[in-house]
Enzyme design. Sequence first.
Site, PDB file in Angstrom:
ATOM      1  N   SER A 173       6.519  -3.039   3.733  1.00  5.06           N
ATOM      2  CA  SER A 173       6.672  -4.478   3.627  1.00  5.06           C
ATOM      3  C   SER A 173       7.270  -5.046   4.921  1.00  5.06           C
ATOM      4  O   SER A 173       6.702  -4.881   5.996  1.00  5.06           O
ATOM      5  CB  SER A 173       7.520  -4.816   2.400  1.00  5.06           C
ATOM      6  OG  SER A 173       7.477  -6.193   2.129  1.00  5.06           O
ATOM      7  N   ASP A 270      -2.017  -6.036  -4.249  1.00  4.91           N
ATOM      8  CA  ASP A 270      -1.082  -6.732  -3.364  1.00  4.91           C
ATOM      9  C   ASP A 270      -1.779  -7.932  -2.726  1.00  4.91           C
ATOM     10  O   ASP A 270      -2.893  -7.820  -2.210  1.00  4.91           O
ATOM     11  CB  ASP A 270      -0.598  -5.760  -2.285  1.00  4.91           C
ATOM     12  CG  ASP A 270       0.488  -6.337  -1.398  1.00  4.91           C
ATOM     13  OD1 ASP A 270       0.897  -7.497  -1.612  1.00  4.91           O
ATOM     14  OD2 ASP A 270       0.929  -5.613  -0.488  1.00  4.91           O
ATOM     15  N   HIS A 302       2.534  -4.650  -4.781  1.00  6.95           N
ATOM     16  CA  HIS A 302       3.483  -4.520  -3.682  1.00  6.95           C
ATOM     17  C   HIS A 302       4.754  -3.783  -4.123  1.00  6.95           C
ATOM     18  O   HIS A 302       5.364  -4.131  -5.123  1.00  6.95           O
ATOM     19  CB  HIS A 302       3.849  -5.918  -3.176  1.00  6.95           C
ATOM     20  CG  HIS A 302       4.446  -5.954  -1.817  1.00  6.95           C
ATOM     21  ND1 HIS A 302       3.692  -5.894  -0.661  1.00  6.95           N
ATOM     22  CD2 HIS A 302       5.729  -6.030  -1.418  1.00  6.95           C
ATOM     23  CE1 HIS A 302       4.486  -5.956   0.383  1.00  6.95           C
ATOM     24  NE2 HIS A 302       5.732  -6.030  -0.045  1.00  6.95           N
TER      25      HIS A 302
END
Length: 382
Positions: A173, A270, A302
């Site tokens: 991320s 995601d 995610h």
Amino acid sequence: MAMQTIIMSSAPATRNAESEIVDDMGPFLRTYKCGRVERLVPDAFVPASEDPGATGVATRDVVIDPATGVSARLFLSVDAVATGRRLPLVVYFHGGAFCTGSAFSELFHRYAASLSARAGALVVSVEYRLAPEHPIPAAYEDAWVALRWAATRSDPWLAFHADPTRMFLAGESAGANIVHSVAARVAAGGEDICIEGMVLLQPFFWGTERLPAETGRHDGPVFSPEFVDTLWPFLTAGAAGNDDPRISPPAEQVASLPCRRVLVGVAAKDVARDRGCRYAAWLRRGERRREVTLLESKGKDHGFHLYRPGCASAVALMDRVAEFISGWAPSVNADAETERLHAREGTNKKTGRAAFADGPDNKVSGSPGPRAVGIAVAKSRL
């Protein structure tokens, strides 16, 4: 009397300032008019310990820059040390949208310890400053300081155990975004830092245009495109928008990154999936001879590998990351553990599909065996 009137009228204003929300950035945090920042992601602090215990990983904390508080937690696999070989050095940047998370928290301590054990690596997990108290570019500056420090191998653990020819940058991320940023800074010149490879899991990139995965979403992604649109302006304290090259890096910069191997992992559900896929494609366009592997975790969203580390797809992803870093195939014991997970989750070994809650997992193309469940692979060597 006048003083009494002032006191009485100021009390409600004080209460309002304490309770009035200025920015609601759930599920990450809220800021209040009084200046208070309330982080909404509960994650307990875990102390470091040089006793490896059952995990087989010793840990300790190091202050890198007392002036800014940049620090790191080191993870050392004692089983790997016992082989007598120098270990891959992984500089790891945790996720959390640049505004939550810590190298010292249970969530990221657990992941870094697992990575150290599975890859037989020495992991440097970086503690960097967070927005909004420290807006972007503070996190990038801290990451750069930490990378330069790790490259000097001035710490005893790094000096005795790290292989300077096998340095990897890894993160998920926001941490994956940081991986790109520091690698791009190395590419720009001025520092003699050799990067063997990069691991970017569900990287946080964005932009002003909508890619296919960001439109017409009906499968309930964790983050809506509209919410992600608001993140970067908030993280930069209004100094930059989504056209900022730090969140939307140009293709030519991506193609110029100075490493021989790259692993990019995306999750099918995601909202930023297409950004990661495009990033991998741009890496393949570069003039450098580079191996690029793109992994897609089917039916996942995610951060799934952090919050459900025991699910078959997360185990499979860890296997691939560990193999990428170590250069060795996962152990028989690890494969046996994955077999047990599949049995518990009802995975059909012939089709590679999970029977329930964990999602429609598929086998890795061209790579049979239990550790392949949950990931689709595209690999290119240029």
